[in-house]
Structure formats: structure tokens, C-alpha cells
Design a protein around this motif. Structure first.
Motif, PDB file in Angstrom:
ATOM      1  N   MET A   1      30.942  46.404  39.674  1.00 15.94           N
ATOM      2  CA  MET A   1      32.116  47.039  39.096  1.00 15.94           C
ATOM      3  C   MET A   1      33.318  46.122  39.262  1.00 15.94           C
ATOM      4  N   ARG A   2      34.146  46.080  38.244  1.00 15.83           N
ATOM      5  CA  ARG A   2      35.397  45.319  38.377  1.00 15.83           C
ATOM      6  C   ARG A   2      36.572  46.225  38.044  1.00 15.83           C
ATOM      7  N   ILE A   3      37.629  46.080  38.804  1.00 12.65           N
ATOM      8  CA  ILE A   3      38.897  46.745  38.504  1.00 12.65           C
ATOM      9  C   ILE A   3      39.860  45.662  38.050  1.00 12.65           C
ATOM     10  N   VAL A   4      40.267  45.732  36.808  1.00 12.92           N
ATOM     11  CA  VAL A   4      41.208  44.763  36.268  1.00 12.92           C
ATOM     12  C   VAL A   4      42.619  45.192  36.658  1.00 12.92           C
ATOM     13  N   VAL A   5      43.323  44.299  37.325  1.00 14.62           N
ATOM     14  CA  VAL A   5      44.731  44.492  37.671  1.00 14.62           C
ATOM     15  C   VAL A   5      45.539  43.598  36.738  1.00 14.62           C
ATOM     16  N   PRO A   6      46.327  44.164  35.840  1.00 18.01           N
ATOM     17  CA  PRO A   6      46.997  43.343  34.829  1.00 18.01           C
ATOM     18  C   PRO A   6      48.278  42.666  35.316  1.00 18.01           C
ATOM     19  N   PHE A   7      48.347  42.382  36.596  1.00 17.63           N
ATOM     20  CA  PHE A   7      49.489  41.702  37.194  1.00 17.63           C
ATOM     21  C   PHE A   7      48.973  40.765  38.281  1.00 17.63           C
ATOM     22  N   GLN A   8      49.854  39.900  38.760  1.00 14.91           N
ATOM     23  CA  GLN A   8      49.475  38.979  39.816  1.00 14.91           C
ATOM     24  C   GLN A   8      49.201  39.717  41.120  1.00 14.91           C
ATOM     25  N   ALA A   9      48.502  39.051  42.010  1.00 14.23           N
ATOM     26  CA  ALA A   9      48.195  39.642  43.307  1.00 14.23           C
ATOM     27  C   ALA A   9      49.469  39.854  44.116  1.00 14.23           C
ATOM     28  N   GLY A  10      49.445  40.873  44.958  1.00 14.26           N
ATOM     29  CA  GLY A  10      50.539  41.087  45.891  1.00 14.26           C
ATOM     30  C   GLY A  10      51.475  42.222  45.561  1.00 14.26           C
ATOM     31  N   GLY A  11      51.438  42.729  44.330  1.00 12.28           N
ATOM     32  CA  GLY A  11      52.315  43.825  43.962  1.00 12.28           C
ATOM     33  C   GLY A  11      51.698  45.181  44.283  1.00 12.28           C
ATOM     34  N   ILE A  12      52.395  46.230  43.889  1.00  9.36           N
ATOM     35  CA  ILE A  12      51.934  47.582  44.189  1.00  9.36           C
ATOM     36  C   ILE A  12      50.622  47.888  43.480  1.00  9.36           C
ATOM     37  N   ILE A  13      50.467  47.444  42.233  1.00 15.72           N
ATOM     38  CA  ILE A  13      49.257  47.751  41.478  1.00 15.72           C
ATOM     39  C   ILE A  13      48.059  47.058  42.117  1.00 15.72           C
ATOM     40  N   ASP A  14      48.240  45.833  42.502  1.00 11.71           N
ATOM     41  CA  ASP A  14      47.174  45.107  43.193  1.00 11.71           C
ATOM     42  C   ASP A  14      46.850  45.777  44.522  1.00 11.71           C
ATOM     43  N   THR A  15      47.864  46.216  45.237  1.00 15.35           N
ATOM     44  CA  THR A  15      47.657  46.894  46.513  1.00 15.35           C
ATOM     45  C   THR A  15      46.852  48.170  46.333  1.00 15.35           C
ATOM     46  N   LEU A  16      47.189  48.953  45.309  1.00 15.70           N
ATOM     47  CA  LEU A  16      46.454  50.191  45.051  1.00 15.70           C
ATOM     48  C   LEU A  16      44.988  49.909  44.733  1.00 15.70           C
ATOM     49  N   ALA A  17      44.755  48.893  43.912  1.00 18.12           N
ATOM     50  CA  ALA A  17      43.379  48.562  43.540  1.00 18.12           C
ATOM     51  C   ALA A  17      42.559  48.190  44.769  1.00 18.12           C
ATOM     52  N   ARG A  18      43.127  47.388  45.641  1.00 18.88           N
ATOM     53  CA  ARG A  18      42.387  46.959  46.838  1.00 18.88           C
ATOM     54  C   ARG A  18      42.236  48.099  47.838  1.00 18.88           C
ATOM     55  N   LEU A  19      43.216  48.994  47.855  1.00 23.22           N
ATOM     56  CA  LEU A  19      43.138  50.156  48.736  1.00 23.22           C
ATOM     57  C   LEU A  19      41.988  51.072  48.323  1.00 23.22           C
ATOM     58  N   LEU A  20      41.763  51.205  47.016  1.00 20.11           N
ATOM     59  CA  LEU A  20      40.730  52.101  46.514  1.00 20.11           C
ATOM     60  C   LEU A  20      39.352  51.472  46.489  1.00 20.11           C
ATOM     61  N   SER A  21      39.289  50.150  46.390  1.00 15.82           N
ATOM     62  CA  SER A  21      38.002  49.508  46.144  1.00 15.82           C
ATOM     63  C   SER A  21      36.991  49.765  47.268  1.00 15.82           C
ATOM     64  N   GLU A  22      37.460  49.767  48.519  1.00 16.41           N
ATOM     65  CA  GLU A  22      36.517  49.940  49.630  1.00 16.41           C
ATOM     66  C   GLU A  22      35.897  51.337  49.641  1.00 16.41           C
ATOM     67  N   PRO A  23      36.697  52.418  49.579  1.00 23.12           N
ATOM     68  CA  PRO A  23      36.051  53.742  49.557  1.00 23.12           C
ATOM     69  C   PRO A  23      35.239  53.990  48.287  1.00 23.12           C
ATOM     70  N   LEU A  24      35.642  53.421  47.161  1.00 19.56           N
ATOM     71  CA  LEU A  24      34.844  53.580  45.946  1.00 19.56           C
ATOM     72  C   LEU A  24      33.511  52.851  46.081  1.00 19.56           C
ATOM     73  N   GLN A  25      33.546  51.667  46.646  1.00 18.72           N
ATOM     74  CA  GLN A  25      32.315  50.910  46.850  1.00 18.72           C
ATOM     75  C   GLN A  25      31.368  51.674  47.771  1.00 18.72           C
ATOM     76  N   ARG A  26      31.931  52.271  48.814  1.00 19.51           N
ATOM     77  CA  ARG A  26      31.120  53.036  49.753  1.00 19.51           C
ATOM     78  C   ARG A  26      30.545  54.290  49.094  1.00 19.51           C
ATOM     79  N   SER A  27      31.360  54.965  48.299  1.00 19.99           N
ATOM     80  CA  SER A  27      30.941  56.222  47.675  1.00 19.99           C
ATOM     81  C   SER A  27      29.925  56.010  46.557  1.00 19.99           C
ATOM     82  N   LEU A  28      30.155  54.999  45.738  1.00 21.43           N
ATOM     83  CA  LEU A  28      29.321  54.786  44.556  1.00 21.43           C
ATOM     84  C   LEU A  28      28.167  53.821  44.794  1.00 21.43           C
ATOM     85  N   GLY A  29      28.177  53.134  45.931  1.00 17.05           N
ATOM     86  CA  GLY A  29      27.070  52.262  46.259  1.00 17.05           C
ATOM     87  C   GLY A  29      26.985  51.005  45.425  1.00 17.05           C
TER      88      GLY A  29
END
Length: 292
Positions: A1-29
Motif C-alpha cells: 500500500m502507498r499513501i501519496v502525500v502531495p507535499f514535501q516531507a516534514g509538514g502536517i500532511i506528511d506527519t499525519l500520513a506517517r502517524l497513520l501508516s503504522e496502525p494501518l499496517q498493523r491492522s490491515l497486515g
């Protein structure tokens, strides 16, 4: 799975994506990869997901600029927010804060508005780019208060904050998370937040309504979307996993620190919100009526 962040790393959108990726990876396998595809105020990365029609392995960390504002001010985007995406859930809504340099004579919003109305020239103010919530907040503010203003577009929020701290610009609306440190350190002065309630991160800063500008609200919102034509079962599974991830204590705490309550939604509610936000900002961007 990929989450496309349409901005550079380090901003709020990138932070949200990385915050969600770990629990989503754990939940969805499945492993989740964050793909930063910046450019054109978020439009480039957003278009990447629009072209992935029916692909359940491609998601978008979408935001108000590309989804509700860019369609009003740009042509040939390469995507249609209503037709080319499958909303999954709203993730967060973050307020902006009106800040001025520490050396500014404006110590409260009322004195600032009185001063701006009395100026005989246009006031310049910085924004992180065309189509940003910060720009729309500035435009709405100048029209509501009644003074001529011209935005100066920078290449992002970091140089905007630098310009304000240095006293090169008189004021700006900026994301709470990005300026709270400078406000606490005394290098910026915060006059008002643009939410209906005070922000926990800056509890001593009044809302715009408390400071003398009733019913003034602005800010960014963020959500998870897939491309069009995702199977219903996929959408339901992604929605359930994302809402559960938002409720995990460390995720909920971080989003609260960003100034957002838990506003997770159904896919239908998210779709309706995008349409409502587009209609709201269309009114702001419409040229004002000439005086009689």
C-alpha cells in the motif's frame, strides 16, 4: 500500500500520513509506504492518485487546498475532486493563528484592525502559496475588516515564518503547529486563532470572535481518500481501520496537539464536506462588488 502525500516531507500532511501508516499496517497486515509527490501546491501528487482509478493499493492524504480551493482558481488540474476520488474519512481540521512580529505595535486584534483601516496604501502579507488556506484566510480577513491587501506568495510556510520573525512582513495567518514554538519563545505575537474554541496548544490566545471579529473561521482540513471506483468492501475496510487508528491513544494525542478534535467521518460525510468547503471558498474568491 502507498499513501501519496502531495507535499514535501516534514509538514502536517506528511506527519499525519506517517502517524497513520503504522496502525494501518498493523491492522490491515500490509506494508505501507509514504510517497511524497510535491509540486503545484499539492496538485501534482493529487493528480497521481486520480490517475490510479480502481487501484485499492493507492491512497491520498488529501487536503483543502488541492481538493476544495485549486478547482476554483486553476484550470487543467488533471483531476476532478468530485469524480476522481473515493473519500474514506476526514482525519483532522487544524486552525490557523494570526501572528505579527514581536516588535509590532499591534498588541491585540481590535487595534490591528483599526490601524489597517486607516492606512492609505495596500498592505502586503505573506502566504505559503496560491490556493493555501493561509491565503484564503488573509483574503477573507482583508475583505471583512475593509482594507486593501496584496498577498506575497512564498515557496512554503517555513520562509513565511522566517519573514514574519524578521519583521519583513506585518502579519500572516499560519498553521498553529508551525508557529506555536515562536509564540511561546516570544519571537512572534499571536493575536487570534481562527477556530471556534481556543487552541489547547496556545490557551491564552483568544479566538477571532473573542478578539473582536465574530464568525471568522479559517483553517486547513485533511482526509484519507482513494482513487475512484474502489470496491465497496475495500472502502468499508479502509474506513474501519482508519477510524480505529485515529482512536489509538498516541495518534489521538498527536492530532489533539495539532489543534484538532476527533472529527472522523463516514465516506459520505467527507464527500459532502468537500462540496460544502468548495462552495464556501467560492464566495471568498469571487471578486467583491464595485462600490456604488
Amino acid at each position: 500500500m502507498r499513501i501519496v502525500v502531495p507535499f514535501q516531507a516534514g509538514g502536517i500532511i506528511d506527519t499525519l500520513a506517517r502517524l497513520l501508516s503504522e496502525p494501518l499496517q498493523r491492522s490491515l497486515g500490509q506494508p505501507f509506504v509514504i510517497e511524497n509527490r510535491g509540486g503545484a501546491g499539492g496538485n501534482v501528487g493529487t493528480a497521481v492518485v486520480a490517475r490510479a482509478k480502481g487501484d485499492p493499493h493507492t491512497l491520498l492524504l488529501g487536503s483543502s487546498g488541492p481538493l476544495a480551493i485549486s478547482p476554483l482558481i486553476e484550470s487543467n488540474l488533471g483531476y476532478d475532486p468530485e469524480a476522481d476520488f473515493t473519500p474514506i474519512t476526514i482525519l483532522a481540521r487544524t486552525p490557523l493563528v494570526l501572528v505579527v512580529p514581536a516588535a509590532s505595535p499591534w498588541r491585540d486584534l481590535r487595534s490591528m484592525m483599526d490601524s489597517l483601516r486607516g492606512l492609505q496604501r495596500e498592505t502586503l502579507y505573506p502566504t505559503p502559496g496560491l490556493g493555501s488556506p493561509q491565503l484564503l484566510a488573509g483574503e477573507a480577513f482583508s475583505r471583512r475588516v475593509g482594507f486593501p491587501a496584496t498577498p506575497v506568495h512564498y515557496t512554503g510556510s517555513a520562509p513565511v515564518v522566517t519573514a514574519i520573525v524578521a519583521g519583513e512582513m506585518p502579519f500572516t495567518f499560519e498553521n498553529l503547529v508551525l508557529v506555536s514554538g515562536q509564540v511561546r519563545a516570544g519571537t512572534l505575537r499571536a493575536l487570534a486563532v481562527t477556530s471556534t474554541e481556543r487552541a489547547p496548544m496556545l490557551p491564552d490566545v483568544p479566538t477571532a470572535a473573542e478578539a473582536g471579529l465574530p464568525d471568522f473561521q479559517a483553517g486547513g482540513w485533511y482526509g484519507l481518500l482513494g482513487p475512484a471506483d474502489l470496491p465497496t468492501g475495500v472502502v468499508e475496510r479502509l474506513h474501519a481501520a482508519t477510524v480505529a487508528a485515529l482512536a489509538e491513544p498516541h495518534v489521538a494525542r498527536r492530532i489533539t496537539e495539532m489543534g484538532s478534535p476527533n472529527i472522523s467521518s463516514t465516506p459520505q460525510e467527507f464527500r459532502a464536506m468537500i462540496a460544502a468547503e468548495t462552495a464556501r471558498w467560492r464566495g471568498v474568491l469571487r471578486p467583491p462588488e464595485p462600490p456604488n
